[in-house]
Design a protein around this motif. Structure first.
Motif, PDB file in Angstrom:
ATOM      1  N   ALA A 122       0.857  -1.182   0.000  1.00 40.47           N
ATOM      2  CA  ALA A 122       0.000   0.000   0.000  1.00 40.47           C
ATOM      3  C   ALA A 122       0.894   1.234   0.000  1.00 40.47           C
ATOM      4  N   GLY A 123       0.323   2.364  -0.303  1.00 40.82           N
ATOM      5  CA  GLY A 123       1.104   3.606  -0.267  1.00 40.82           C
ATOM      6  C   GLY A 123       0.508   4.605  -1.228  1.00 40.82           C
ATOM      7  N   HIS A 124       0.731   5.871  -0.906  1.00 38.42           N
ATOM      8  CA  HIS A 124       0.253   6.974  -1.714  1.00 38.42           C
ATOM      9  C   HIS A 124       0.922   6.922  -3.086  1.00 38.42           C
ATOM     10  N   THR A 125       0.326   7.571  -4.084  1.00 42.65           N
ATOM     11  CA  THR A 125       0.956   7.663  -5.404  1.00 42.65           C
ATOM     12  C   THR A 125       2.340   8.307  -5.256  1.00 42.65           C
ATOM     13  N   GLY A 126       3.326   7.721  -5.872  1.00 40.05           N
ATOM     14  CA  GLY A 126       4.681   8.256  -5.815  1.00 40.05           C
ATOM     15  C   GLY A 126       5.484   7.737  -4.643  1.00 40.05           C
ATOM     16  N   SER A 127       4.908   6.810  -3.862  1.00 39.79           N
ATOM     17  CA  SER A 127       5.625   6.330  -2.669  1.00 39.79           C
ATOM     18  C   SER A 127       6.673   5.267  -3.012  1.00 39.79           C
ATOM     19  N   GLY A 128       6.723   4.826  -4.268  1.00 43.13           N
ATOM     20  CA  GLY A 128       7.785   3.901  -4.674  1.00 43.13           C
ATOM     21  C   GLY A 128       7.337   2.475  -4.926  1.00 43.13           C
ATOM     22  N   LYS A 129       6.030   2.215  -4.902  1.00 44.46           N
ATOM     23  CA  LYS A 129       5.534   0.838  -5.045  1.00 44.46           C
ATOM     24  C   LYS A 129       5.934   0.231  -6.394  1.00 44.46           C
ATOM     25  N   SER A 130       5.675   0.984  -7.479  1.00 46.68           N
ATOM     26  CA  SER A 130       5.968   0.424  -8.807  1.00 46.68           C
ATOM     27  C   SER A 130       7.469   0.258  -8.998  1.00 46.68           C
ATOM     28  N   THR A 131       8.247   1.164  -8.464  1.00 46.25           N
ATOM     29  CA  THR A 131       9.711   1.042  -8.570  1.00 46.25           C
ATOM     30  C   THR A 131      10.154  -0.231  -7.844  1.00 46.25           C
ATOM     31  N   LEU A 132       9.572  -0.470  -6.690  1.00 42.61           N
ATOM     32  CA  LEU A 132       9.919  -1.674  -5.924  1.00 42.61           C
ATOM     33  C   LEU A 132       9.534  -2.937  -6.707  1.00 42.61           C
ATOM     34  N   VAL A 133       8.310  -2.913  -7.243  1.00 41.16           N
ATOM     35  CA  VAL A 133       7.792  -4.068  -7.984  1.00 41.16           C
ATOM     36  C   VAL A 133       8.682  -4.401  -9.188  1.00 41.16           C
ATOM     37  N   GLN A 134       9.176  -3.369  -9.845  1.00 45.79           N
ATOM     38  CA  GLN A 134      10.010  -3.613 -11.034  1.00 45.79           C
ATOM     39  C   GLN A 134      11.365  -4.216 -10.675  1.00 45.79           C
ATOM     40  N   HIS A 135      11.729  -4.131  -9.400  1.00 45.35           N
ATOM     41  CA  HIS A 135      12.967  -4.792  -8.958  1.00 45.35           C
ATOM     42  C   HIS A 135      12.771  -6.300  -8.779  1.00 45.35           C
ATOM     43  N   LEU A 136      11.496  -6.730  -8.607  1.00 48.82           N
ATOM     44  CA  LEU A 136      11.273  -8.107  -8.183  1.00 48.82           C
ATOM     45  C   LEU A 136      11.546  -9.138  -9.269  1.00 48.82           C
ATOM     46  N   ASN A 137      11.492  -8.711 -10.542  1.00 44.37           N
ATOM     47  CA  ASN A 137      11.867  -9.677 -11.589  1.00 44.37           C
ATOM     48  C   ASN A 137      13.014  -9.134 -12.445  1.00 44.37           C
ATOM     49  N   GLY A 138      13.767  -8.219 -11.884  1.00 39.38           N
ATOM     50  CA  GLY A 138      14.988  -7.787 -12.567  1.00 39.38           C
ATOM     51  C   GLY A 138      14.783  -6.753 -13.653  1.00 39.38           C
ATOM     52  N   LEU A 139      13.567  -6.214 -13.764  1.00 44.80           N
ATOM     53  CA  LEU A 139      13.361  -5.172 -14.772  1.00 44.80           C
ATOM     54  C   LEU A 139      14.186  -3.927 -14.429  1.00 44.80           C
ATOM     55  N   ILE A 140      14.270  -3.629 -13.144  1.00 48.11           N
ATOM     56  CA  ILE A 140      15.233  -2.629 -12.667  1.00 48.11           C
ATOM     57  C   ILE A 140      16.232  -3.399 -11.826  1.00 48.11           C
ATOM     58  N   ARG A 141      17.498  -3.197 -12.073  1.00 45.30           N
ATOM     59  CA  ARG A 141      18.517  -3.906 -11.285  1.00 45.30           C
ATOM     60  C   ARG A 141      18.945  -3.019 -10.120  1.00 45.30           C
ATOM     61  N   PRO A 142      19.287  -3.619  -8.990  1.00 47.70           N
ATOM     62  CA  PRO A 142      19.588  -2.813  -7.791  1.00 47.70           C
ATOM     63  C   PRO A 142      20.793  -1.877  -7.992  1.00 47.70           C
ATOM     64  N   GLN A 143      20.587  -0.618  -7.599  1.00 45.72           N
ATOM     65  CA  GLN A 143      21.708   0.342  -7.610  1.00 45.72           C
ATOM     66  C   GLN A 143      22.441   0.300  -6.268  1.00 45.72           C
ATOM     67  N   GLU A 144      21.638   0.321  -5.211  1.00 47.00           N
ATOM     68  CA  GLU A 144      22.174   0.256  -3.843  1.00 47.00           C
ATOM     69  C   GLU A 144      21.415  -0.863  -3.140  1.00 47.00           C
ATOM     70  N   GLY A 145      22.100  -1.700  -2.412  1.00 51.67           N
ATOM     71  CA  GLY A 145      21.432  -2.806  -1.733  1.00 51.67           C
ATOM     72  C   GLY A 145      21.262  -3.991  -2.675  1.00 51.67           C
ATOM     73  N   SER A 146      20.475  -4.974  -2.234  1.00 55.88           N
ATOM     74  CA  SER A 146      20.373  -6.187  -3.040  1.00 55.88           C
ATOM     75  C   SER A 146      18.944  -6.731  -3.074  1.00 55.88           C
ATOM     76  N   VAL A 147      18.665  -7.494  -4.139  1.00 56.50           N
ATOM     77  CA  VAL A 147      17.393  -8.219  -4.254  1.00 56.50           C
ATOM     78  C   VAL A 147      17.731  -9.649  -4.651  1.00 56.50           C
ATOM     79  N   CYS A 148      17.263 -10.604  -3.859  1.00 58.81           N
ATOM     80  CA  CYS A 148      17.431 -12.024  -4.194  1.00 58.81           C
ATOM     81  C   CYS A 148      16.049 -12.612  -4.405  1.00 58.81           C
ATOM     82  N   ALA A 149      15.843 -13.285  -5.524  1.00 58.50           N
ATOM     83  CA  ALA A 149      14.552 -13.933  -5.771  1.00 58.50           C
ATOM     84  C   ALA A 149      14.819 -15.392  -6.077  1.00 58.50           C
ATOM     85  N   LEU A 150      14.155 -16.286  -5.356  1.00 54.84           N
ATOM     86  CA  LEU A 150      14.308 -17.734  -5.537  1.00 54.84           C
ATOM     87  C   LEU A 150      15.775 -18.131  -5.552  1.00 54.84           C
ATOM     88  N   GLY A 151      16.527 -17.517  -4.656  1.00 52.13           N
ATOM     89  CA  GLY A 151      17.935 -17.864  -4.500  1.00 52.13           C
ATOM     90  C   GLY A 151      18.849 -17.230  -5.535  1.00 52.13           C
TER      91      GLY A 151
END
Ligand SMILES: Nc1ncnc2c1ncn2[C@@H]1O[C@H](COP(=O)(O)OP(=O)(O)O)[C@@H](O)[C@H]1O
Ligand SMILES: [Mg+2]
Length: 388
Positions: A122-151
């Motif tokens: 949940a979150g207001h428009t512009g709170s970063g939800k879609s940006t976060l979602v696009q990280h989940l399958n590698g459409l956006i690759r992490p700039q800072e920090g990390s994302v691991c999906a299914l190992g």
């Protein structure tokens, strides 16, 4: 009223709350101390109040200290991290700030999605939800920090490509991405790209269309643009399911649908979840999130604002209001009634039914004082025409 609670047909929520509180006080319940909500202390300075249950099960997606900027170059990001700050430089706020005009779309986000859970974002428009979602399958690759999906670590190009088949993302208005000449060709696009044999592609096209309630024989040869908006969305959805993902990520899947189509879609997503898919769903509807999710993460200005079960998150109507979010209607009314002195338990998330039951118990069972309200206790609820 259907349960015999003697209240008038008030339309405005504030009037209804005032009336029920008055009826309760008149019935001799005024001196019952209101118990503070059991979960009031859980929202500690915007911190998370995640339950341990989710953490205990197998993680399928692990996001750690993820930050993302659309505007800063890698060099500017490095400079940003080194800039002098007035506050304690080790604190999250000092590093990423909480200025809404900050160049960061995500700021130090850490969260885990467990296998089989239904996680709401949940979150207001512009709170970063879609940006976060696009990280989940590698459409956006992490700039800072990390994302691991299914190992698999999504910082690696190779791993990110492998994850695309296993984490299916349905973006907002997915029907806008339909492109093929026929429905069957559109749904076949993903599995064909995986290099699967023809008969397996055909099997997946038929079964994924069936899963979204569409019949291959009836619409397979149709041009997707001949279909209704709701059907087009189902076709786009089938295209993602045809990849046979383990995790389904949905970015506002019901946006722009009429109420009946919304209900159908929510039912469909719920069914897919019950069939074993892990689901992450972004939604603006607090009622939908409350009804479906095991856990909700609330985003604000690119950061995680709160996290917990729907009951935990929606116990904090005031904090959510401060960031422009509401709570489900029955819950909002229950919290307002508790504030007005009606000793509701408020230890779980209220549905209309649960709130009505508890009010009936309190108001019909609490005292011998005769009711002095226009409706008669225990009588059949007046119809709209009769009024009170
Ligand atoms: N492609 C983009 N280019 C530049 N800025 C973007 C882009 N997408 C999103 N943003 C910005 O990033 C922030 C987060 O946006 P978004 O992730 O779309 O939030 P939400 O989905 O919660 O509405 C917003 O300030 C938005 O303007
Ligand atoms: Mg969005």
């Amino acid at each position: 009223r259907a349960k015999g609670v003697p209240v008038c047909a008030q339309v405005r929520e504030a009037d209804m709350v005032a009336e029920i509180a008055r009826v309760y006080a008149e019935r001799g319940g005024a001196d019952v101390a209101v118990q503070p909500s059991a979960s009031d202390s859980r929202m500690l300075d915007n911190a998370s109040f995640a339950t341990n249950e989710a953490a205990a099960s197998e993680p399928v997606i692990e996001i750690s200290h993820l930050s993302h900027s659309y505007s800063l170059s890698a060099r500017e990001r490095r400079r940003w991290r080194k800039r002098p700050t007035t506050a304690d430089a080790s604190s999250k706020q000092a590093l990423w700030g909480n200025d809404p005009n900050s160049p960061w779309a995500l700021r130090d986000v850490s969260l885990t999605v467990s296998r089989g859970e239904f996680l709401g974002l949940a979150g207001h428009t512009g709170s970063g939800k879609s940006t976060l979602v696009q990280h989940l399958n590698g459409l956006i690759r992490p700039q800072e920090g990390s994302v691991c999906a299914l190992g698999l670590d999504l910082s690696s190009k190779k791993d990110a490509a492998a994850v695309k088949a296993k984490v299916g993302v349905v973006f907002q208005y997915p029907e806008r991405q339909l492109f093929a000449e026929t429905v069957a060709q559109d749904v076949a696009f993903g599995p064909r790209n995986l290099g699967l044999p023809q008969d397996e592609v055909a099997r997946r096209v038929a079964s994924s269309l069936a899963r979204v309630g569409l019949d291959l024989a009836a619409i397979g040869d149709k041009n997707p643009f001949e279909l209704s908006g709701g059907q087009q969305r189902r076709v786009a959805f089938a295209g993602v399911l045809a990849m046979e993902p383990e995790v389904l990520v949905l970015d506002e899947p019901m946006a722009g649908l009429d109420p009946a189509a919304r209900r159908d879609f929510l039912g469909l997503i719920d069914r897919l979840h019950r069939e074993g898919l892990t689901v992450v769903m972004v939604s603006h509807s607090m009622d939908d999130l409350a009804n479906c999710c095991d856990r909700i993460v609330v985003m604000n200005e690119g950061a995680v604002f709160a996290e917990g079960t729907p009951a935990q998150v929606f116990a904090h109507a005031d904090e959510l209001k401060s960031i422009g979010l509401g709570v489900p209607a029955a819950q909002r009314m229950a919290l307002a009634l508790a504030k007005a002195g009606v000793p509701l338990r408020c230890d779980n998330l209220y549905t209309v039914e649960a709130l009505a039951d508890e009010l009936a118990g309190l108001l019909l069972g609490c005292a011998d004082v005769p009711l002095r309200v226009p409706c008669q206790a225990g009588s059949k609820a007046p119809t709209r025409e009769e009024g009170c």
